[in-house]
Motif scaffolding. Structure first.
Motif, mmCIF file in Angstrom:
data_model
loop_
_atom_site.group_PDB
_atom_site.id
_atom_site.type_symbol
_atom_site.label_atom_id
_atom_site.label_comp_id
_atom_site.label_asym_id
_atom_site.label_seq_id
_atom_site.Cartn_x
_atom_site.Cartn_y
_atom_site.Cartn_z
ATOM 1 N N HIS A 119 3.192 -7.810 -20.176
ATOM 2 C CA HIS A 119 4.108 -8.694 -19.439
ATOM 3 C C HIS A 119 4.862 -7.977 -18.317
ATOM 4 N N HIS A 120 4.610 -6.692 -18.186
ATOM 5 C CA HIS A 120 5.408 -5.880 -17.275
ATOM 6 C C HIS A 120 5.308 -6.346 -15.831
ATOM 7 N N PHE A 121 4.112 -6.479 -15.318
ATOM 8 C CA PHE A 121 3.964 -6.764 -13.896
ATOM 9 C C PHE A 121 4.351 -8.191 -13.536
ATOM 10 N N GLN A 122 4.256 -9.109 -14.471
ATOM 11 C CA GLN A 122 4.768 -10.452 -14.205
ATOM 12 C C GLN A 122 6.280 -10.384 -13.978
ATOM 13 N N GLY A 123 6.959 -9.582 -14.792
ATOM 14 C CA GLY A 123 8.393 -9.399 -14.599
ATOM 15 C C GLY A 123 8.714 -8.712 -13.291
ATOM 16 N N THR B 275 10.509 -20.061 -13.577
ATOM 17 C CA THR B 275 9.465 -19.701 -12.627
ATOM 18 C C THR B 275 9.037 -18.246 -12.821
ATOM 19 N N VAL B 276 7.732 -18.008 -12.782
ATOM 20 C CA VAL B 276 7.215 -16.646 -12.833
ATOM 21 C C VAL B 276 6.222 -16.450 -11.701
ATOM 22 N N VAL B 277 6.066 -15.195 -11.294
ATOM 23 C CA VAL B 277 5.083 -14.814 -10.280
ATOM 24 C C VAL B 277 4.125 -13.832 -10.941
ATOM 25 N N ALA B 278 2.846 -14.089 -10.811
ATOM 26 C CA ALA B 278 1.854 -13.231 -11.473
ATOM 27 C C ALA B 278 0.710 -12.932 -10.525
ATOM 28 N N LEU B 279 0.220 -11.692 -10.577
ATOM 29 C CA LEU B 279 -0.976 -11.298 -9.838
ATOM 30 C C LEU B 279 -2.102 -11.091 -10.834
ATOM 31 N N GLN B 280 -3.299 -11.484 -10.448
ATOM 32 C CA GLN B 280 -4.401 -11.494 -11.407
ATOM 33 C C GLN B 280 -5.126 -10.165 -11.500
ATOM 34 N N GLU B 281 -5.632 -9.656 -10.389
ATOM 35 C CA GLU B 281 -6.514 -8.502 -10.451
ATOM 36 C C GLU B 281 -5.773 -7.175 -10.549
ATOM 37 N N LEU B 282 -4.831 -6.929 -9.637
ATOM 38 C CA LEU B 282 -4.160 -5.628 -9.614
ATOM 39 C C LEU B 282 -3.333 -5.371 -10.868
ATOM 40 N N ALA B 283 -2.942 -6.430 -11.569
ATOM 41 C CA ALA B 283 -2.064 -6.265 -12.734
ATOM 42 C C ALA B 283 -2.812 -6.192 -14.054
ATOM 43 N N ARG B 284 -4.132 -6.309 -14.032
ATOM 44 C CA ARG B 284 -4.817 -6.468 -15.311
ATOM 45 C C ARG B 284 -5.238 -5.154 -15.960
ATOM 46 N N ARG C 125 -7.435 1.619 -3.546
ATOM 47 C CA ARG C 125 -6.941 0.351 -3.010
ATOM 48 C C ARG C 125 -7.006 -0.781 -4.034
ATOM 49 N N THR C 126 -8.045 -0.801 -4.849
ATOM 50 C CA THR C 126 -8.230 -1.898 -5.805
ATOM 51 C C THR C 126 -7.863 -1.513 -7.228
ATOM 52 N N LEU C 127 -7.795 -0.217 -7.511
ATOM 53 C CA LEU C 127 -7.551 0.335 -8.845
ATOM 54 C C LEU C 127 -8.673 0.023 -9.832
ATOM 55 N N GLU C 128 -9.824 -0.376 -9.326
ATOM 56 C CA GLU C 128 -10.986 -0.563 -10.197
ATOM 57 C C GLU C 128 -11.549 0.806 -10.574
ATOM 58 N N GLY D 17 8.513 4.009 -4.478
ATOM 59 C CA GLY D 17 8.012 5.349 -4.707
ATOM 60 C C GLY D 17 6.573 5.342 -5.180
ATOM 61 N N GLN D 18 5.837 6.383 -4.822
ATOM 62 C CA GLN D 18 4.426 6.467 -5.210
ATOM 63 C C GLN D 18 4.246 6.723 -6.703
ATOM 64 N N LYS D 19 5.265 7.254 -7.380
ATOM 65 C CA LYS D 19 5.112 7.516 -8.812
ATOM 66 C C LYS D 19 4.625 6.259 -9.536
ATOM 67 N N ASP D 20 5.184 5.107 -9.174
ATOM 68 C CA ASP D 20 4.745 3.830 -9.730
ATOM 69 C C ASP D 20 3.703 3.228 -8.779
ATOM 70 N N TYR D 21 2.558 3.894 -8.694
ATOM 71 C CA TYR D 21 1.581 3.555 -7.662
ATOM 72 C C TYR D 21 1.005 2.154 -7.846
ATOM 73 N N GLN D 22 0.698 1.789 -9.078
ATOM 74 C CA GLN D 22 0.155 0.451 -9.312
ATOM 75 C C GLN D 22 1.171 -0.609 -8.909
ATOM 76 N N GLN D 23 2.429 -0.372 -9.212
ATOM 77 C CA GLN D 23 3.480 -1.301 -8.812
ATOM 78 C C GLN D 23 3.565 -1.422 -7.297
ATOM 79 N N ALA D 24 3.466 -0.292 -6.592
ATOM 80 C CA ALA D 24 3.541 -0.321 -5.137
ATOM 81 C C ALA D 24 2.398 -1.130 -4.530
ATOM 82 N N LEU D 25 1.185 -0.947 -5.055
ATOM 83 C CA LEU D 25 0.053 -1.751 -4.574
ATOM 84 C C LEU D 25 0.267 -3.221 -4.860
ATOM 85 N N LEU D 26 0.789 -3.511 -6.039
ATOM 86 C CA LEU D 26 1.040 -4.904 -6.416
ATOM 87 C C LEU D 26 2.037 -5.549 -5.456
#
Length: 299
Positions: free
Chosen positions: A123-127, A105-114, A248-251, A147-156
């Motif tokens: 493959h990082h954010f799926q993991g 089983t894997v969990v994946a996010l489409q927009e924030l992880a791309r 918020r969206t990282l766009e 932590g905010q250092k990994d900001y994209q991860q925190a939003l995800l």
């Protein structure tokens, strides 16, 4: 402090505390704990009765050419830090316990992880999403701190928790830095003396971008050029990306407006460093108006 290594035992502990009405906090880590992790632990402690720190070097968030085998694993030091901070449970499962034979089983996010880290490390954010989901299901925390250092991860993770109704409150703690601005990271130990002197260039580049916005510059092209020029002055550093995007969206943005994030990733030798700054840009320029350099989301 209890040390739990079996996922089922972790779930049993959590269910018992939920029945007793105890509030649980979680700080997920990959170990090699430093002062940044200590700050997360102390933040979590303020919001819970019982605190869990997980230490698990998650193989599913490392690519084939990344540093899984040499990632630092000073477990005795991690255990001592957690004990000193009054952690109730140190959850340290093995790879086989978290991903037993037949696991698929894997969990994946489409927009924030791309974008950004998702582009450089496909493959990082799926993991990350998969292991965080497992941890949240096992520990069932009321609050989880990143932590905010990994900001994209925190939003995800915030999006993951909301989308899957996992119930935890996600807290993002400001980045903890060395006196010269370098964000604390377990990977900083890989830096040679010369590389360590060069490493704060990423923070300087982000600060230069922030200063440009503060001076009234709104064009992404100009802000990006200023940040790139700052890194270019350091011969040991190579840019992966330096970006202006929506906080918020990282766009990516063409102009700075509202709440924006300045994201950066560079390589110094074989060490990859990431960092970010959050900026609130006034809607209209006003005499005496100020721009806030955000170290924390303020939704």
């Amino acid at each position: 402090m209890n040390i739990i290594t079996v996922p089922r035992a972790m779930a049993v502990w959590s269910r018992r505390l939920h029945r007793e009405g105890v509030t649980i906090g979680l700080v997920p880590t990959m170990g090699a704990l430093h002062e940044g992790h200590r700050a997360l632990i102390r933040k979590a402690r303020l919001s819970c009765d019982a605190l869990v720190v997980s230490v698990f070097v998650n193989p599913r968030q490392f690519g084939p050419a990344e540093d899984l085998t040499r990632y630092p694993r000073p477990f005795a030091q991690d255990r001592a830090l957690c004990a000193h901070e009054g952690v109730d449970v140190l959850f340290a499962p093995s790879r086989e316990a978290m991903y037993p034979p037949g696991f698929q089983t894997v969990v994946a996010l489409q927009e924030l992880a791309r974008r950004w880290e998702g582009t450089v490390r496909p493959h990082h954010f799926q993991g990350v999403a998969t292991v965080v989901t497992k941890l949240l299901c096992l520990v069932r925390p009321h609050v989880v701190v990143f932590g905010q250092k990994d900001y994209q991860q925190a939003l995800l993770v915030q999006r993951l928790v909301e989308d899957l109704n996992l119930g935890a409150r996600v807290v993002v703690h400001p980045t903890v830095r060395e006196p010269d601005g370098l964000a604390l990271s377990s990977r900083n130990v890989y830096l040679t003396t010369a590389q360590r002197r060069a490493a704060p260039v990423l923070y300087r580049a982000l600060r230069a971008g922030w200063a440009a916005i503060r001076s009234g510059i709104r064009s992404e092209a100009q802000i990006s050029r200023i940040m790139h020029d700052t890194v270019a002055a350091e011969p040991l550093a190579q840019v992966d990306y330096l970006a202006l995007c929506d906080a918020r969206t990282l766009e990516p943005l063409r102009r700075a407006a509202g709440k924006v994030a300045l994201l950066g990733a560079i390589r110094i030798g074989k060490v990859r460093l990431i960092d970010n700054l959050l900026v609130t840009v006034p809607a209209k320029k006003r005499t005496g108006g100020r721009i806030r350099l955000g170290e924390q989301r303020s939704d």
